[in-house]
Design an enzyme around this catalytic site. Sequence first.
Site, mmCIF file in Angstrom:
data_model
loop_
_atom_site.group_PDB
_atom_site.id
_atom_site.type_symbol
_atom_site.label_atom_id
_atom_site.label_comp_id
_atom_site.label_asym_id
_atom_site.label_seq_id
_atom_site.Cartn_x
_atom_site.Cartn_y
_atom_site.Cartn_z
ATOM 1 N N HIS A 181 38.957 38.456 36.941
ATOM 2 C CA HIS A 181 38.158 39.333 36.212
ATOM 3 C C HIS A 181 39.042 39.884 34.953
ATOM 4 C CE1 HIS A 181 36.508 37.922 39.507
ATOM 5 N NE2 HIS A 181 36.444 38.700 40.374
ATOM 6 N N ASP A 257 31.114 33.938 40.531
ATOM 7 C CA ASP A 257 31.749 35.643 40.949
ATOM 8 C C ASP A 257 30.342 35.156 42.095
ATOM 9 O OD1 ASP A 257 32.907 37.466 42.644
ATOM 10 O OD2 ASP A 257 31.980 38.797 41.429
HETATM 11 C C1 0GY Z 1 35.094 39.858 43.669
HETATM 12 C C2 0GY Z 1 34.961 41.357 43.401
HETATM 13 C C3 0GY Z 1 34.829 42.013 44.124
HETATM 14 C C4 0GY Z 1 34.922 42.146 45.729
HETATM 15 C C5 0GY Z 1 35.539 40.690 46.086
HETATM 16 O O1 0GY Z 1 36.430 40.169 47.919
HETATM 17 C C6 0GY Z 1 35.431 41.264 47.301
HETATM 18 O O2 0GY Z 1 34.624 41.485 48.747
HETATM 19 O O3 0GY Z 1 36.434 40.598 45.434
HETATM 20 C C7 0GY Z 1 33.984 43.127 44.203
HETATM 21 O O4 0GY Z 1 33.666 44.479 44.409
HETATM 22 O O5 0GY Z 1 34.986 43.558 42.988
HETATM 23 O O6 0GY Z 1 35.381 39.039 43.073
HETATM 24 O O7 0GY Z 1 33.465 39.437 44.033
#
Ligand code: 0GY
Length: 303
Positions: A181, A257
């Site tokens: 991101h 995502d």
């Molecule tokens: C994403 C972003 C998030 C969460 C995770 O592994 C995860 O829990 O990546 C976030 O909360 O920003 O990439 O899914």
Amino acid sequence: MSLTKTPGWLDWHPHPSKPVFRLPPGAVDAHCHVFGPGETFPYAPERKYTPCDASRQQLFALRDHLGFARNVIVQATCHGADNRALVDALVHSAGRARGIATLRRTVPDAELQAMHRAGVRGVRFNFVRRLVDFTPKDELLEIAGRIAPLGWHVVVYFEAADLPELEDFFTALPTVVVVDHMGRPDVTKPVDGPEFARFVAFMRDNPNVWSKVSCPERLSASGPAALDGERHAYADVVPFARHLVENFPDRVLWGTDWPHPNLKDHMPDDGLLVDFIPHIAPTPALQHKLLVANPMRLYWPEE
Ligand code: 0GY
């Protein structure tokens, strides 16, 4: 174990629209997750949130609905270093999914080999404090040294403000490094301001660094409303993502995502997210690199 979702948790969109943008044949959704189902693949005791379930069958249905050919499934923090749900999705994908795992230094070599056979091609190091407890950098370096000979790479997730402190660690990694991101820029700041310039310089100075130009819904301050009569949302993220796509066309990836963990104010329509792509990759040549050529080179180099 309680499967009560974290308060305020928003479930993934039940009926995403069909995108207007036609994805090129062979397009890869290079960042998505599976959650559980929790009854079959319990969430990790050390997790920071409890999500809704999001099964491999539901992920593959979304893939087909949107017009993607393949997925790269990233281990989410709610599963900790228990990669069973991820591996289960990979082995049931008929070769159409690769995976990014989370590892501890105790992982046996035989397990790494088994994960490789299932389709794992990388490991994720997460530095976002609300998601994980700190893992010592010497442990991460040790893991990176073990996965490099397998041809795997490292995916890193961090907040923009933490890049200065983490940069030396990232440049010491012996593999390709893929940033989730865009390193989470503050998109209310100028695209040519010092913070994003630092990230751009990091990519420019390190040819092994790639970026996912994903998650406008997470980064946007202007939000999902289309501006100026256009269909696309998240207008404030466009200059950041487009800058990376145009300046590093061979080192960018895109993903939905899905199922969008930790969103509390709105849940994106995944069809509209796909319609965001031509705003950040305005030509068919850039779209092909972003969606097909780059992910294929990284995840299916043999094809
Ligand atoms: C994403 C972003 C998030 C969460 C995770 O592994 C995860 O829990 O990546 C976030 O909360 O920003 O990439 O899914």
